[in-house]
Design a protein around this motif. Sequence first.
Motif, PDB file in Angstrom:
ATOM      1  N   UNK A   1       4.534   0.399  -9.090  1.00 22.32           N
ATOM      2  CA  UNK A   1       3.369   1.279  -9.353  1.00 22.32           C
ATOM      3  C   UNK A   1       2.114   0.276  -8.576  1.00 22.32           C
ATOM      4  N   UNK A   2       1.123   0.944  -8.455  1.00 28.57           N
ATOM      5  CA  UNK A   2      -0.196   0.492  -8.006  1.00 28.57           C
ATOM      6  C   UNK A   2      -1.378   0.677  -8.791  1.00 28.57           C
ATOM      7  N   UNK A   3      -2.261  -0.625  -8.878  1.00 29.54           N
ATOM      8  CA  UNK A   3      -3.361  -0.496  -9.687  1.00 29.54           C
ATOM      9  C   UNK A   3      -4.395  -1.170  -9.121  1.00 29.54           C
TER      10      UNK A   3
ATOM     11  N   UNK B   1      -3.469  -4.397  -7.110  1.00 26.10           N
ATOM     12  CA  UNK B   1      -2.002  -4.913  -7.757  1.00 26.10           C
ATOM     13  C   UNK B   1      -1.301  -3.934  -7.402  1.00 26.10           C
ATOM     14  N   UNK B   2      -0.049  -4.570  -6.458  1.00 26.37           N
ATOM     15  CA  UNK B   2       1.111  -3.551  -6.028  1.00 26.37           C
ATOM     16  C   UNK B   2       2.393  -4.326  -6.489  1.00 26.37           C
TER      17      UNK B   2
ATOM     18  N   UNK C   1       2.334  -7.900  -5.525  1.00 25.04           N
ATOM     19  CA  UNK C   1       1.292  -8.478  -4.661  1.00 25.04           C
ATOM     20  C   UNK C   1      -0.373  -8.288  -5.062  1.00 25.04           C
ATOM     21  N   UNK C   2      -1.149  -8.949  -4.951  1.00 24.84           N
ATOM     22  CA  UNK C   2      -2.565  -8.939  -4.936  1.00 24.84           C
ATOM     23  C   UNK C   2      -3.318  -8.871  -3.801  1.00 24.84           C
ATOM     24  N   UNK C   3      -3.772  -7.767  -3.570  1.00 24.18           N
ATOM     25  CA  UNK C   3      -4.512  -7.682  -2.169  1.00 24.18           C
ATOM     26  C   UNK C   3      -3.734  -7.969  -0.956  1.00 24.18           C
ATOM     27  N   UNK C   4      -2.457  -7.475  -1.193  1.00 26.71           N
ATOM     28  CA  UNK C   4      -1.358  -7.787  -0.010  1.00 26.71           C
ATOM     29  C   UNK C   4      -0.773  -9.064  -0.042  1.00 26.71           C
ATOM     30  N   UNK C   5      -1.055 -10.009  -0.939  1.00 28.63           N
ATOM     31  CA  UNK C   5      -0.769 -11.348  -1.047  1.00 28.63           C
ATOM     32  C   UNK C   5       0.023 -11.584  -2.374  1.00 28.63           C
ATOM     33  N   UNK C   6       1.555 -12.131  -2.076  1.00 29.07           N
ATOM     34  CA  UNK C   6       2.171 -12.613  -3.047  1.00 29.07           C
ATOM     35  C   UNK C   6       1.797 -13.865  -3.886  1.00 29.07           C
ATOM     36  N   UNK C   7       2.588 -14.266  -4.728  1.00 25.35           N
ATOM     37  CA  UNK C   7       2.237 -15.439  -5.473  1.00 25.35           C
ATOM     38  C   UNK C   7       2.694 -16.706  -4.704  1.00 25.35           C
ATOM     39  N   UNK C   8       3.873 -16.819  -4.047  1.00 22.44           N
ATOM     40  CA  UNK C   8       4.274 -17.599  -3.028  1.00 22.44           C
ATOM     41  C   UNK C   8       3.065 -18.010  -2.014  1.00 22.44           C
TER      42      UNK C   8
END
Length: 587
Positions: A359-361, A336-337, A396-403
């Motif tokens: 931050x990054x998780x 999660x970035x 972003x989650x795994x490089x992908x945003x919500x849109x």
Amino acid sequence: MNRQSPFFRLLKYMRRYKLLYACLIFTMIVGTALDLSIAWFLSLITNAAVKGEVETWPILIFLAIGMIFFIALFSYLDTYFKQKASLNVRNDIRLDTLNHVLRLPQSYYDKNHSGELLSRFTSDNQAVGEASGHIIMGLLKNPLLALCAFIYLLNIHWPLALISISIGPLMILVGKLFGEVMRKKSIILQEAMGKATSFLQDVLGASVLYKVFGLEKKISKQYQQYSTKISEIERSQGKIQGSANAVSASIATMSFMIAILVAGFFVAKGNLEVGAMAAFIQLMNYLVQPFSQLPGLWSSMQQALAGAERIFQIIDSPKEYEKLPEQGRASSFGTLTVSNVGFSYTKSENDMALRNIHFCATAGQTIAIVGGSGGGKSTLFKLLLGLYSPTIGTIEIDGRCEESMGLRKYRDYFSLVPQESILFTGTIRDNILDGNFMADETSVINAAKKANAYNFIMTLSEGFDTEIGERGSRLSGGQKQRIAIARAILRDAPILLLDEATAALDNESEKIVQDALAKLMVGKTTLVIAHRLTTIQNADLILVMENGNLVEQGTHNELLLARGRYHSLYYAQLEGEEVTEKILMDT
């Protein structure tokens, strides 16, 4: 925004039940014919009485019985069909309203009171239902009855018919003049009632608070103001309605009197039979009554359209989803970035609630978010959950945003345990299953055990089938929180958000809930808003927020060594806990 008038939008709902309205039109036509038959029957019996035709009495009695039967039958069918049409349209609009409300963005709820929304489902919906049944059919039947009575009157005596019909244009003018005023008043009244409903909803959900703080008198005075305003608007409506009725009644009476005087004159001269005059008097009722009712019906229609307009305002509001989404679950997760995120509720760069958050998780990490009140912690959670979109930057989650992945799929990665447990009226089982309503009984029981909730649930008389009351009012704070944790366990989302989940609990409950949270966090990427800093010392990363800014980040030891804001918060809290403990020991 749909700019079509509320009336034509309401007609779209009514068109769904064409057969039902066809039946209503049929009963209306037959009912009109039966009404007119009374005038015909009155003419027959009057002429027979005047001429002494006793031998026709059995036939007249048979006709009377038949007319009574059919009038009763079609009156029942007409009422039944009107009620059914009203209920069907109300139900469709109510469901469409809810389906849209469920898809509204969080910003709508933050700006509008839930009591206002509730009034759209109740009083507004009731008014719209009446319009689609009794009122609209009244607006159709009354002119039809007046027209048919006029045609009948023409056959009896055309000069009398012309005198009688003069009431029509005057009544229509009265309805138009007073109807528009009533519509405006109705909108104001509905808004006032919505505010009163909102106030009552707040009060009825806070009985403990007003009892303890002695707020009964204050609340009574506040509600008196709302109630007085409603009464004033209703009183004003009453004056307008009374004026409309007085004008229409005066016109109707004047027309009736003139027509009767003229009819009596023609009977005296021998140009009109007594039976025809009796029929004329009855027909005059059918001519005067519809026109005298039109202003009231038109006023009621305007009030209903005001309610429809308020409902359609909600339905026209921008929504998050085109269709109601299905409950889903994300199975895998990497990172999660949060990259240079800034956010403003007002969309103004001069009024930013968050600035430059980054931050990054990674999978399995625990990240704590700390800081004083107003620091932006809860706002950050709203952005992470997709309740608001960042004004600047990306999440972003795994490089992908919500849109790119879609809002519903994005939210499937998250589970939430809020500070104040949000439970629905129903059973304990129902609320746990909200985490995954496809789960079996074994999964529900295991989730309850992991949440340290199973033992207290089984002490209840109905176990998992125990009704918890409104918002879980029959459970303690710790019990409610454990049910919320069981729900999150059953959801099994890879990212867990904990919003000060133990802040409102006593020490004993907090220990039980903390143990349940520890089980829940196993294998999850956890972001926790922490009020007690001693509970997050083992967090992989601590974010320190102040006035919407990320002022520090690092591990517990790194931040203490930096001797910055976290260092001050941590030792100030330790000192405060020591003072509290000493006071408790002294007492």
